[in-house]
Scaffold this motif. Sequence first.
Motif, PDB file in Angstrom:
ATOM      1  N   PRO A   1      39.458  44.941  51.280  1.00  0.00           N
ATOM      2  CA  PRO A   1      39.500  46.297  50.733  1.00  0.00           C
ATOM      3  C   PRO A   1      38.144  46.726  50.176  1.00  0.00           C
ATOM      4  CG  PRO A   1      41.350  44.977  49.944  1.00  0.00           C
ATOM      5  CD  PRO A   1      40.414  44.039  50.619  1.00  0.00           C
ATOM      6  N   ASN A   2      38.028  48.014  49.938  1.00  0.00           N
ATOM      7  CA  ASN A   2      36.832  48.557  49.299  1.00  0.00           C
ATOM      8  C   ASN A   2      36.509  47.758  48.046  1.00  0.00           C
ATOM      9  OD1 ASN A   2      35.029  50.165  47.742  1.00  0.00           O
ATOM     10  ND2 ASN A   2      35.720  51.992  48.809  1.00  0.00           N
ATOM     11  N   GLU A   3      35.260  47.320  47.955  1.00  0.00           N
ATOM     12  CA  GLU A   3      34.855  46.471  46.817  1.00  0.00           C
ATOM     13  C   GLU A   3      34.817  47.208  45.480  1.00  0.00           C
ATOM     14  OE1 GLU A   3      31.290  48.028  49.059  1.00  0.00           O
ATOM     15  OE2 GLU A   3      33.246  47.172  49.514  1.00  0.00           O
ATOM     16  N   ARG A   4      35.175  48.475  45.492  1.00  0.00           N
ATOM     17  CA  ARG A   4      35.311  49.227  44.240  1.00  0.00           C
ATOM     18  C   ARG A   4      36.738  49.737  44.039  1.00  0.00           C
ATOM     19  NH1 ARG A   4      30.469  50.157  46.428  1.00  0.00           N
ATOM     20  NH2 ARG A   4      31.137  51.901  47.714  1.00  0.00           N
ATOM     21  N   ALA A   5      37.664  49.248  44.878  1.00  0.00           N
ATOM     22  CA  ALA A   5      39.061  49.686  44.817  1.00  0.00           C
ATOM     23  C   ALA A   5      39.811  48.903  43.740  1.00  0.00           C
ATOM     24  CB  ALA A   5      39.730  49.510  46.171  1.00  0.00           C
ATOM     25  N   MET A   6      39.812  49.435  42.544  1.00  0.00           N
ATOM     26  CA  MET A   6      40.420  48.746  41.399  1.00  0.00           C
ATOM     27  C   MET A   6      41.939  48.646  41.513  1.00  0.00           C
ATOM     28  SD  MET A   6      37.862  47.892  39.423  1.00  0.00           S
ATOM     29  CE  MET A   6      38.277  47.838  37.677  1.00  0.00           C
ATOM     30  N   THR A   7      42.528  49.349  42.464  1.00  0.00           N
ATOM     31  CA  THR A   7      43.981  49.255  42.652  1.00  0.00           C
ATOM     32  C   THR A   7      44.375  47.884  43.210  1.00  0.00           C
ATOM     33  OG1 THR A   7      43.690  50.321  44.806  1.00  0.00           O
ATOM     34  CG2 THR A   7      44.350  51.725  42.947  1.00  0.00           C
ATOM     35  N   TYR A   8      43.420  47.169  43.790  1.00  0.00           N
ATOM     36  CA  TYR A   8      43.666  45.805  44.255  1.00  0.00           C
ATOM     37  C   TYR A   8      43.326  44.841  43.126  1.00  0.00           C
ATOM     38  CZ  TYR A   8      44.157  47.287  49.137  1.00  0.00           C
ATOM     39  OH  TYR A   8      44.581  47.866  50.310  1.00  0.00           O
ATOM     40  N   ALA A   9      44.305  44.040  42.713  1.00  0.00           N
ATOM     41  CA  ALA A   9      44.094  43.107  41.607  1.00  0.00           C
ATOM     42  C   ALA A   9      42.950  42.136  41.897  1.00  0.00           C
ATOM     43  CB  ALA A   9      45.384  42.333  41.325  1.00  0.00           C
ATOM     44  N   MET A  10      42.798  41.724  43.146  1.00  0.00           N
ATOM     45  CA  MET A  10      41.723  40.792  43.492  1.00  0.00           C
ATOM     46  C   MET A  10      40.356  41.431  43.272  1.00  0.00           C
ATOM     47  SD  MET A  10      40.894  38.835  47.103  1.00  0.00           S
ATOM     48  CE  MET A  10      40.162  40.289  47.878  1.00  0.00           C
ATOM     49  N   VAL A  11      40.211  42.676  43.656  1.00  0.00           N
ATOM     50  CA  VAL A  11      38.948  43.383  43.477  1.00  0.00           C
ATOM     51  C   VAL A  11      38.640  43.547  41.994  1.00  0.00           C
ATOM     52  CG1 VAL A  11      37.703  45.538  43.881  1.00  0.00           C
ATOM     53  CG2 VAL A  11      39.165  44.584  45.676  1.00  0.00           C
ATOM     54  N   LYS A  12      39.638  43.935  41.210  1.00  0.00           N
ATOM     55  CA  LYS A  12      39.431  44.094  39.766  1.00  0.00           C
ATOM     56  C   LYS A  12      39.035  42.769  39.126  1.00  0.00           C
ATOM     57  CE  LYS A  12      41.564  45.838  35.522  1.00  0.00           C
ATOM     58  NZ  LYS A  12      41.018  44.728  34.701  1.00  0.00           N
ATOM     59  N   GLU A  13      39.704  41.692  39.529  1.00  0.00           N
ATOM     60  CA  GLU A  13      39.393  40.369  38.982  1.00  0.00           C
ATOM     61  C   GLU A  13      37.951  39.985  39.307  1.00  0.00           C
ATOM     62  OE1 GLU A  13      41.240  35.820  39.111  1.00  0.00           O
ATOM     63  OE2 GLU A  13      41.748  37.258  40.677  1.00  0.00           O
ATOM     64  N   ALA A  14      37.539  40.214  40.542  1.00  0.00           N
ATOM     65  CA  ALA A  14      36.174  39.881  40.953  1.00  0.00           C
ATOM     66  C   ALA A  14      35.151  40.715  40.184  1.00  0.00           C
ATOM     67  CB  ALA A  14      36.006  40.092  42.451  1.00  0.00           C
ATOM     68  N   LEU A  15      35.432  42.001  40.032  1.00  0.00           N
ATOM     69  CA  LEU A  15      34.518  42.881  39.298  1.00  0.00           C
ATOM     70  C   LEU A  15      34.406  42.475  37.828  1.00  0.00           C
ATOM     71  CD1 LEU A  15      35.447  46.357  40.826  1.00  0.00           C
ATOM     72  CD2 LEU A  15      33.208  45.247  40.942  1.00  0.00           C
ATOM     73  N   ASP A  16      35.526  42.125  37.232  1.00  0.00           N
ATOM     74  CA  ASP A  16      35.512  41.714  35.819  1.00  0.00           C
ATOM     75  C   ASP A  16      34.687  40.444  35.629  1.00  0.00           C
ATOM     76  OD1 ASP A  16      37.067  43.859  35.114  1.00  0.00           O
ATOM     77  OD2 ASP A  16      38.956  42.739  35.031  1.00  0.00           O
ATOM     78  N   LEU A  17      34.855  39.487  36.541  1.00  0.00           N
ATOM     79  CA  LEU A  17      34.093  38.235  36.440  1.00  0.00           C
ATOM     80  C   LEU A  17      32.615  38.476  36.720  1.00  0.00           C
ATOM     81  CD1 LEU A  17      36.535  35.733  38.209  1.00  0.00           C
ATOM     82  CD2 LEU A  17      36.020  35.890  35.767  1.00  0.00           C
ATOM     83  N   ALA A  18      32.330  39.396  37.638  1.00  0.00           N
ATOM     84  CA  ALA A  18      30.937  39.717  37.942  1.00  0.00           C
ATOM     85  C   ALA A  18      30.257  40.358  36.734  1.00  0.00           C
ATOM     86  CB  ALA A  18      30.868  40.656  39.143  1.00  0.00           C
TER      87      ALA A  18
END
Length: 370
Positions: free
Chosen positions: A272-289
């Motif tokens: 998914p779009n790497e800025r799509a916060m609707t995906y829990a995986m993307v949000k988790e990755a962004l938070d850790l980054a």
Amino acid sequence: MNQWTKLCASAALATLICTSHAQILIGQTAGYSGQVAAGVKETADGAMLYLDAVNAKGGVNGQKIELVSLDDKFDPKLAGENARKLIEEQNVLAMFLTRGTPHTEAMIPLLEKNGVALIGPSTGAMVLHQPVHKYIFNVRATYQREAEKAMTHLASMGMTRIAVVYSDDSFGADGIIGAQKGLTASKLTPVVLEKFNRTKPDFAPIAVKLASANAQAVLMVASGAAVVDAGNAFRAAGSAAQIVTLSNNASTGFIKSLGANARGMIVTQVYPNERAMTYAMVKEALDLAKAKGLSEVSPAMLEGFAAAKVLVEGLKRAGPKPTREKVHAALESLRKFDLGGLEISYGPDDHSGLDFADLAIIGTDGRFRR
């Protein structure tokens, strides 16, 4: 304190020390130098986002995960030798996040001989999906699926003069099958269909053909530096064709290497779009980054992140004393495992991973836009 108590205390301390230093060795061989170095680094960085977070919480069943990475310079022969060293000399528990189709093929005999699972090879080659390889657990979608979607997308935009340029290896051969499927579905034939020498590419003659055919778009089934060099040659020859490439090049480093030719290039995506916060995986990755001081993640980082989640889940299910056999069995037990908005399942007859294919265009700000 009597002697017996001292002995018990010493034994307990020794056990604690051994446990705290216990490590799970995971092997990786990839082109940390050479034409795919930028993408390899970002994919590994994405994996380490998750692995570091897991290790910070004590690891898996009290054991820290150590990723032992060797540089194969994107050379299939060296990739095979690196795999041998990791599996037979360093006794890694599993292999992880290798890069390249012929490179991964070179290590299959070693995986089978030693019963070692490979999780998340960074290649979408169909040859690694069908027939099913017992020890290979794919995470990303196939190149054929990506190439097919790219062709049908271009046709839907009204483009009829589409060219295909591909490397003369198993990666290129695989991508061309998907491209042909998409073209056939759209009742089109390529105006230019050319392969190039992967080790010594010469794009000047191909560029002339592309310009002469007045191609509206060209699909490049190639890696990193080859796409950059091809793009320069195409523009120098006067071709204004829309350049499309596959997700093996979906990295920030690749965008930077394109320079002025980056704007408007289409890169297929398998997450998914790497800025799509609707995906829990993307949000988790962004938070850790962000916790590491990074402002964003790239598509390549998401690939590594997803693969790391599958690896860790397999290690968890393998129990406190994991073996190669237990890790393999644990991975095959994954059914509808939620990566965070995307489910993945394995079984004895299916190691395909996800079937997610999308498109992104490089914007004027040097970022992927969808």
